[in-house]
Design an enzyme around this catalytic site. Structure first.
Site, short mmCIF file in Angstrom:
data_model
loop_
_atom_site.label_atom_id
_atom_site.label_comp_id
_atom_site.label_asym_id
_atom_site.label_seq_id
_atom_site.Cartn_x
_atom_site.Cartn_y
_atom_site.Cartn_z
N ASP A 224 0.73 -1.26 0.02
CA ASP A 224 -0.23 0.09 -0.04
C ASP A 224 0.98 1.48 -0.11
O ASP A 224 1.60 1.26 0.93
CB ASP A 224 -0.88 -0.06 1.28
CG ASP A 224 -1.93 0.83 1.25
OD1 ASP A 224 -2.14 1.68 0.39
OD2 ASP A 224 -2.84 0.65 2.08
N ASP B 206 -10.61 4.01 -1.40
CA ASP B 206 -11.11 3.05 -0.64
C ASP B 206 -12.91 3.07 -0.39
O ASP B 206 -13.44 4.16 -0.62
CB ASP B 206 -10.94 3.25 1.02
CG ASP B 206 -9.23 3.10 1.22
OD1 ASP B 206 -8.64 2.91 0.25
OD2 ASP B 206 -9.05 3.23 2.57
C1 GLA Z 1 -5.47 2.29 2.71
C2 GLA Z 1 -6.11 0.96 1.97
C3 GLA Z 1 -7.19 0.47 2.72
C4 GLA Z 1 -6.39 -0.31 3.95
C5 GLA Z 1 -5.76 0.74 4.75
C6 GLA Z 1 -5.15 0.41 5.97
O1 GLA Z 1 -6.43 3.06 2.99
O2 GLA Z 1 -6.43 1.73 0.65
O3 GLA Z 1 -7.62 -0.87 1.88
O4 GLA Z 1 -5.29 -1.11 3.62
O5 GLA Z 1 -4.88 1.85 4.03
O6 GLA Z 1 -4.34 1.39 6.59
#
Ligand code: GLA
Length: 516
Positions: free
Chosen positions: A280, A340
């Site tokens: 990520d 997200d």
């Molecule tokens: C980002 C990702 C999410 C999750 C969070 C965790 O927002 O897009 O899917 O993994 O981080 O902190």
């Protein structure tokens, strides 16, 4: 009686006394150091897992001018504007994040040797209050930039020939995921029909990380006492274990990232028995530009390959820089295409119905990822969750359940384990479906399946039921009199003639398999 001279001199004495008194009162105030705010300040918020989330204010005060930086979780801001001083100040700081400019604003004052601060995410929010104390100089400084490697093509790892299926902790548990939860989720998946329906990966998302040991090896925090033992346990259930990290110094939740330790972390993951990595971007935004993403993702792609273990590689950088064009070249098996998802109809529909243009980029081993499922988390109706599942299947999307598998209702389990819909998702031709017809809030999407079959989904995005009529041949390009099967009713339906009229529930779907 005082003489005129005596009167004059006592007047002078009075004035002198007044001046001396006022010097005591006013001069110290004027001579207050004009740099009291200078220094490194930290707000330390302990997490329940033994880690501490620190926010650093590295300030330089010259009178009414305050400069410096603010570092928190995945962000690093430079102070652009300030007003006031120790007795009351404001700071406005910003950072460039891809094409965006992010801004934060703090108000504060010095009380004793503490900085009392408030901030709001949005002007209408209630302020968050923070207390910062002096921290050692240099603590919290961003690490030096490591130049990105030259680009090359990472050989295909041969994994994820169909979209990965499993579960991920984030949507339901966020920072509360721990060893016991993962074990019990694995137990549930192995025994409730999900494993039998094809779900395999049990993926731990952010917040498992501790710090690093003296040799730089990544540690788990208190919530995960023994990651190797956990992997052994999950494997003993016939399932696979996934983990999460970031190419930046910090993850999105502010935990330790893999920056500068990519190969070492990949080896650690392999040693633990990890089968899947979600990587990520998060804190990498403090070091690299978006244009550098391919090189940075390639670095971990190489590292996973060099680890000697077969590890599915999931890129998470929110669909920036047209990741679908280079994801496979850096070793990626899947890549997030958006920000997200949230557990709401609007969020799910905006993401899911927004994927049409990306269809050409999906293929066996390499998938567009419109984010994890929200099915069963409570923010949508069962009808809406059926739409969610159907749409993800049409999109050849990874099916990563995001709910509590230990306590779902039979209806939710039935949605997640609908084998006829899963068969569409997992079709081995790996062709992502597309929208073929749209009128107002009704849309028809078709996915071409192997063996000449097609999955046809009639979606109604409206708040009221809708009746639509379509001609198979002219509107949908479906010729002859194929066999029709309703994948939610699990029933064949008789050939209706050249036109098909259906009433679709509000926010609902009718999904058919059309076979020659
Ligand atoms: C980002 C990702 C999410 C999750 C969070 C965790 O927002 O897009 O899917 O993994 O981080 O902190």
């Amino acid at each position: 009686m005082k003489t005129k001279q005596q009167q004059l001199s006592s007047g002078v004495v009075g004035v002198v006394i007044l001046i001396i008194i006022s010097l005591f009162i006013f001069v110290p105030a004027q001579q207050l150091p004009r740099d009291q705010l200078s220094g490194n300040w930290a707000v330390r918020a302990p997490n329940a897992d033994g880690t501490v989330r620190s926010t650093y204010f590295n300030l330089k005060q010259e009178g009414s001018r305050i400069t410096g930086s603010i570092r928190l979780t995945q962000f690093y801001y430079l102070i652009k504007e300030s007003t006031g001083g120790a007795e009351g100040f404001t700071l406005t700081a910003s950072m460039k994040d891809g094409n965006n400019e992010r801004t934060v604003r703090y108000e504060g004052k010095l009380i004793g040797d503490e900085l009392h601060l408030t901030t709001r995410r949005r002007p209408e929010d209630k302020p968050t209050e923070l207390v910062a104390r002096r921290a050692p100089a240099g603590e919290g400084t961003l690490p030096a930039r490591i130049p990105p490697p030259a680009l090359h093509k990472v050989p295909d790892n041969g994994l994820a020939k169909t979209p990965p299926m499993g579960w991920n902790s984030w949507n339901k548990f966020a920072g509360r995921v721990d060893d016991a939860t993962v074990r019990s989720i694995a137990n549930a998946m192995a025994s409730n029909g999900m494993k039998a329906a094809g779900y395999r990966y049990v993926n731990i998302d952010d917040t498992w990380e501790g710090g690093r040991d003296a040799q730089g090896n990544i540690q788990t925090n208190k919530k995960f006492p023994d990651m190797k033992a956990l992997a052994d346990y999950v494997h003993s259930k016939g399932l696979k274990l996934g983990i999460y990290s970031s190419p930046g110094p910090n993850t999105c939740a502010g935990y330790e990232g893999s920056y500068g330790h990519e190969e070492q972390d990949a080896r650690t993951f392999a040693k633990w028995g990890i089968d899947y990595l979600k990587y990520d971007w998060c804190g990498a935004r403090t070091i690299y530009t978006d244009e550098e993403m391919p090189a940075i993702y390639q670095k971990m792609g190489d590292a996973l390959r060099a680890s000697g273990r077969q590890i599915v590689y999931s890129l998470c950088q929110y669909g920036r820089l047209d990741v679908w064009k280079w994801g496979p070249d850096v070793g990626g098996n899947l890549w997030r295409t958006t920000g997200d998802i949230r557990d709401s109809w609007d969020s799910m529909a905006r993401i899911g119905f927004g994927q049409n243009e990306l269809a050409p980029w999906a293929r066996p081993g390499h998938w567009n990822d419109p984010d994890m499922l929200e099915i069963g988390n409570g923010g949508m109706s069962e009808t809406e969750y059926r739409t969610h599942m159907s749409l993800w299947a049409i999109l050849a999307a990874p099916l990563l359940a995001g709910n509590d598998l230990r306590s779902m209702t039979p209806a939710i389990l039935e949605i997640l384990t609908n084998r006829e819909v899963i068969a569409v998702d997992q079709d081995k031709a790996g062709k992502q479906g597309r929208q073929v017809w749209k009128s107002g809030e009704q849309e028809i999407w078709i996915r071409t399946l192997s063996g000449g079959a097609q999955a046809v989904a009639f979606f109604n995005r409206a708040k009221e039921p809708a009746k639509i009529s379509n001609r198979w041949a002219d509107d949908l390009g479906i010729k002859g009199q194929p066999r029709l099967r309703d994948l939610w009713l699990h029933q064949d339906i008789p050939w209706p003639g050249p036109e098909y009229s259906v009433t679709i529930p509000a926010h609902g779907v009718i999904m058919l398999r059309v076979s020659p």
